[in-house]
Write an enzyme that holds these catalytic residues in place. Structure first.
Site, PDB file in Angstrom:
ATOM      1  N   HIS A  56       0.848  -1.208   0.000  1.00  0.00           N
ATOM      2  CA  HIS A  56       0.000   0.000   0.000  1.00  0.00           C
ATOM      3  C   HIS A  56       0.880   1.254   0.000  1.00  0.00           C
ATOM      4  CE1 HIS A  56      -3.842  -2.097   0.992  1.00  0.00           C
ATOM      5  NE2 HIS A  56      -3.038  -2.935   1.606  1.00  0.00           N
ATOM      6  N   ASN A 128     -10.327  -2.609   2.474  1.00  0.00           N
ATOM      7  CA  ASN A 128     -10.019  -2.668   1.041  1.00  0.00           C
ATOM      8  C   ASN A 128     -11.309  -2.489   0.253  1.00  0.00           C
ATOM      9  OD1 ASN A 128      -7.222  -3.224   1.087  1.00  0.00           O
ATOM     10  ND2 ASN A 128      -7.584  -5.399   1.395  1.00  0.00           N
TER      11      ASN A 128
HETATM   12  C1  HEM Z   1      -2.283 -10.405   8.424  1.00  0.00           C
HETATM   13  C2  HEM Z   1      -2.402  -9.830   7.251  1.00  0.00           C
HETATM   14  C3  HEM Z   1      -1.871  -8.448   6.982  1.00  0.00           C
HETATM   15  C4  HEM Z   1      -0.665  -7.920   7.304  1.00  0.00           C
HETATM   16  C5  HEM Z   1       0.486  -8.611   8.024  1.00  0.00           C
HETATM   17  C6  HEM Z   1      -0.651  -6.560   6.823  1.00  0.00           C
HETATM   18  C7  HEM Z   1       0.390  -5.678   6.954  1.00  0.00           C
HETATM   19  C8  HEM Z   1       0.396  -4.375   6.551  1.00  0.00           C
HETATM   20  C9  HEM Z   1       1.486  -3.447   6.743  1.00  0.00           C
HETATM   21  C10 HEM Z   1       2.808  -3.785   7.423  1.00  0.00           C
HETATM   22  C11 HEM Z   1       1.115  -2.271   6.198  1.00  0.00           C
HETATM   23  C12 HEM Z   1       1.933  -0.986   6.191  1.00  0.00           C
HETATM   24  C13 HEM Z   1       1.576  -0.220   7.449  1.00  0.00           C
HETATM   25  C14 HEM Z   1       2.323   1.079   7.578  1.00  0.00           C
HETATM   26  O1  HEM Z   1       3.537   1.127   7.311  1.00  0.00           O
HETATM   27  O2  HEM Z   1       1.677   2.067   7.998  1.00  0.00           O
HETATM   28  C15 HEM Z   1      -0.218  -2.424   5.682  1.00  0.00           C
HETATM   29  C16 HEM Z   1      -0.957  -1.436   5.093  1.00  0.00           C
HETATM   30  C17 HEM Z   1      -2.281  -1.575   4.782  1.00  0.00           C
HETATM   31  N1  HEM Z   1      -3.056  -2.707   4.891  1.00  0.00           N
HETATM   32 FE1  HEM Z   1      -2.470  -4.481   5.543  1.00  0.00          FE
HETATM   33  N2  HEM Z   1      -1.836  -6.291   6.203  1.00  0.00           N
HETATM   34  C18 HEM Z   1      -2.620  -7.428   6.287  1.00  0.00           C
HETATM   35  C19 HEM Z   1      -3.890  -7.595   5.793  1.00  0.00           C
HETATM   36  C20 HEM Z   1      -4.694  -6.587   5.337  1.00  0.00           C
HETATM   37  C21 HEM Z   1      -6.104  -6.709   5.069  1.00  0.00           C
HETATM   38  C22 HEM Z   1      -6.924  -7.983   5.244  1.00  0.00           C
HETATM   39  C23 HEM Z   1      -6.520  -5.477   4.697  1.00  0.00           C
HETATM   40  C24 HEM Z   1      -7.901  -5.035   4.345  1.00  0.00           C
HETATM   41  C25 HEM Z   1      -8.963  -5.488   4.986  1.00  0.00           C
HETATM   42  C26 HEM Z   1      -5.374  -4.580   4.721  1.00  0.00           C
HETATM   43  C27 HEM Z   1      -5.405  -3.251   4.414  1.00  0.00           C
HETATM   44  C28 HEM Z   1      -4.323  -2.408   4.473  1.00  0.00           C
HETATM   45  C29 HEM Z   1      -4.375  -1.019   4.092  1.00  0.00           C
HETATM   46  C30 HEM Z   1      -5.586  -0.260   3.571  1.00  0.00           C
HETATM   47  C31 HEM Z   1      -3.096  -0.503   4.282  1.00  0.00           C
HETATM   48  C32 HEM Z   1      -2.632   0.906   3.981  1.00  0.00           C
HETATM   49  C33 HEM Z   1      -2.922   1.793   5.175  1.00  0.00           C
HETATM   50  C34 HEM Z   1      -2.553   3.224   4.852  1.00  0.00           C
HETATM   51  O3  HEM Z   1      -3.171   3.787   3.938  1.00  0.00           O
HETATM   52  O4  HEM Z   1      -1.656   3.767   5.509  1.00  0.00           O
HETATM   53  N3  HEM Z   1      -4.281  -5.287   5.106  1.00  0.00           N
HETATM   54  N4  HEM Z   1      -0.628  -3.727   5.897  1.00  0.00           N
END
Ligand code: HEM
Length: 507
Positions: A56, A128
């Site tokens: 992302h 999402n």
């Molecule tokens: C266990 C599974 C997941 C892991 C380990 C994970 C991990 C991460 C990490 C490390 C980031 C970066 C965070 C940052 O640096 O601020 C991120 C961003 C993000 N994740 Fe996940 N994620 C997972 C599943 C999901 C799922 C299921 C969704 C949606 C339902 C999701 C939606 C997002 C979104 C929208 C961002 C961007 C947030 C922003 O705009 O700053 N992720 N994720």
């Protein structure tokens, strides 16, 4: 701006005499160490990049409000849900696989993270634009990221890695179908729905719990791009979705989404025909109808991209009284990973960055010190708890209801659960698609999987066949694999299928 505020100073506020010509020993001589303004400028410049989000990385943000139009207080006591309440929020939209400089109009899911600045603290919904996710165990997540990002040898994105990983894990099937469908490239962020995806919980002022899913439905209508349209957009504008969002908000055409919840009682969850806490499964609307909650409007652009969008930090761990988690093991993993990533990406005091601060609740957390602590560090307030000064004691009144759990500790594979069906949701989606949507799905998939070896195409064809024989037959034709062989392979268990399709040279 007054004349005084237009004058250049260094970081300590002292006037700077010269900003274009370095201080040199003679007109053609070397630069002096004494040009301290130059040293400060270069040293700052060298440190201006922070790590991009692990996924992302490419995103755009905006502020807005959530206004509650319906009464759901029988489900949740959260102040944000009191009828008529208007709560300021900040949203960040993103693509997932592309790095910070990637183009917007890529075939990918879109992240949608919302921070609600409620009177009880910040509530983050990090979702999402799809109702389910590829995976359901946190162990698989770092691997998904490596499979969809760059190949270690070539440094390039690789369809082979991507589809190899997806097809070895049949739980990805519904999400893969969604990403390959017409919805895989939204025309803009304004033209898509978004979802919390996980099962969360709500509890009311009697501490009664229900399970819930969050939905936001676009009021601008769904609009998508074909592969050809997207290629044309990317060729002339890599920031197409960010530009669209910014310009609509700047011109006063504020995008809106209707917020809904689906609710499942604890009793219904016990009797549901599949695991209601499995993020790869949907709750059909017919069985669990959408309940209107309110309307979200985006109406203000950020003043500064880096300060507000790049430094924004969202985590599913940030909930408020009346909203809680669930036994979804994927959600449980996320409760750890976001704060951990942000402490690395932004530093331990990242919640003091203005966009991340609680705006309408006092923060009294006893956290002290650390790099970039810039808020007075709680001054002379006691640094320990309990204390005799009456400071900041815990608030047992907001404890969520107890949850009954049972079973032995073990690394359970959901595929061993007899109720598990990885293909039901994808098959149902196929069956409700109109003919033109089916055609697009087949075409997009065939194009996308084209560079992959045959064994991977067979695996995918078998999954499509298991979802719906027509889906299987049509994708086999489009991928040019033998449909009779697909039908034979479909008789195998998942492990047997994976073993039978390991051979990269399979014809
Ligand atoms: C266990 C599974 C997941 C892991 C380990 C994970 C991990 C991460 C990490 C490390 C980031 C970066 C965070 C940052 O640096 O601020 C991120 C961003 C993000 N994740 Fe996940 N994620 C997972 C599943 C999901 C799922 C299921 C969704 C949606 C339902 C999701 C939606 C997002 C979104 C929208 C961002 C961007 C947030 C922003 O705009 O700053 N992720 N994720």
């Amino acid at each position: 701006m007054d004349k005084e505020s237009m004058k250049l100073t260094n970081e300590a506020g002292a006037p700077v005499a010269e900003n274009e010509n370095s201080l040199t020993a003679g007109p053609r001589g070397p630069v002096m160490m004494q040009d301290v303004w130059l040293l400060e400028k270069l040293a700052h410049f060298d440190r201006e990049v922070i790590p991009e989000r692990r996924m992302h990385a490419k995103g755009w943000g905006a502020y807005g409000d959530l206004t509650i139009t319906n009464d759901i207080t029988k489900y949740s006591k959260a102040a944000v849900f009191k009828p008529g309440t208007k709560t300021e929020c900040f949203i960040r939209f993103s693509t997932v696989a592309g790095e910070r400089g990637a183009a917007d109009a890529e075939r990918d899911i879109r992240g949608v993270a919302v921070k609600f600045y409620t009177t009880e603290g910040n509530w983050d919904l990090v979702g999402n634009n799809t109702p389910t996710f590829f995976l359901r165990d946190v162990h698989n997540f770092p691997d998904l990221n490596r499979a969809v990002k760059r190949d270690p040898q070539t440094g390039m994105r690789s369809a082979q890695n991507n589809w190899d990983f997806w097809t070895l894990l049949p739980e990805t099937f519904h999400q893969t179908t969604v990403v390959m469908s017409d919805r895989g490239i939204p025309a803009s962020f304004r033209n898509m729905h978004f979802y919390g995806e996980h099962t969360f919980s709500l509890y009311n002022d009697k501490n009664e719990r229900v399970w819930c899913k969050f939905h936001f439905r676009t009021e601008q209508g769904i609009k998508n791009l074909t592969d050809e349209e997207a290629a044309e957009v990317v060729a002339r504008d890599r920031e197409s979705n960010g530009r669209d969002l910014y310009e609509h908000i700047a011109s006063g055409d504020f995008p809106k989404w209707k917020m809904y919840i689906q609710v499942m009682t604890e009793e219904q969850a016990k009797n549901h025909y599949e695991n209601p806490f499995d993020i790869t499964k949907i709750w059909p609307h017919k069985e669990y109808p959408l309940i209107e909650v309110g309307e979200l409007e985006l109406n203000r652009n950020p003043e500064n991209y880096y300060a507000e969008v790049e430094q924004a930090a969202f985590t599913p761990a940030h909930v408020v009284p009346g909203i809680g988690f669930s036994p979804d093991k994927f959600l449980q993993g996320r409760l750890f990973v976001y704060g951990d990533a942000q402490r690395y990406r932004l530093g331990i005091n990242y919640n003091q960055i203005p966009v991340n601060q609680a705006k309408h609740a006092r923060v009294h957390d006893y956290h002290r010190d650390g790099a970039m602590r810039v808020d007075g560090n709680y001054g002379s307030e006691p640094a320990y708890s309990p204390n005799s000064m009456g400071d900041w004691s815990s608030q047992p009144g907001v404890m969520e209801p107890p949850l009954d759990l049972s079973g032995a500790m073990y690394a359970y594979d959901p595929k061993d659960d007899p109720t598990d069906d990885c293909f039901r949701a994808g098959g149902n989606l196929w069956r409700i698609m109109t003919e033109d949507k089916k055609e697009l799905l087949i075409k997009n998939t065939a194009n996308n999987i084209k560079p992959c070896t045959k064994n991977i195409k067979y695996r995918h064809a078998v999954h499509c066949f298991k979802a719906d024989p027509e889906y299987g037959e049509r994708i086999s034709g489009a991928m040019e694999v033998d449909f009779d062989k697909v039908k034979e392979l479909a008789k195998l268990t998942n492990n047997e299928l994976n073993a039978a399709t390991m051979d990269m040279k399979m014809e």
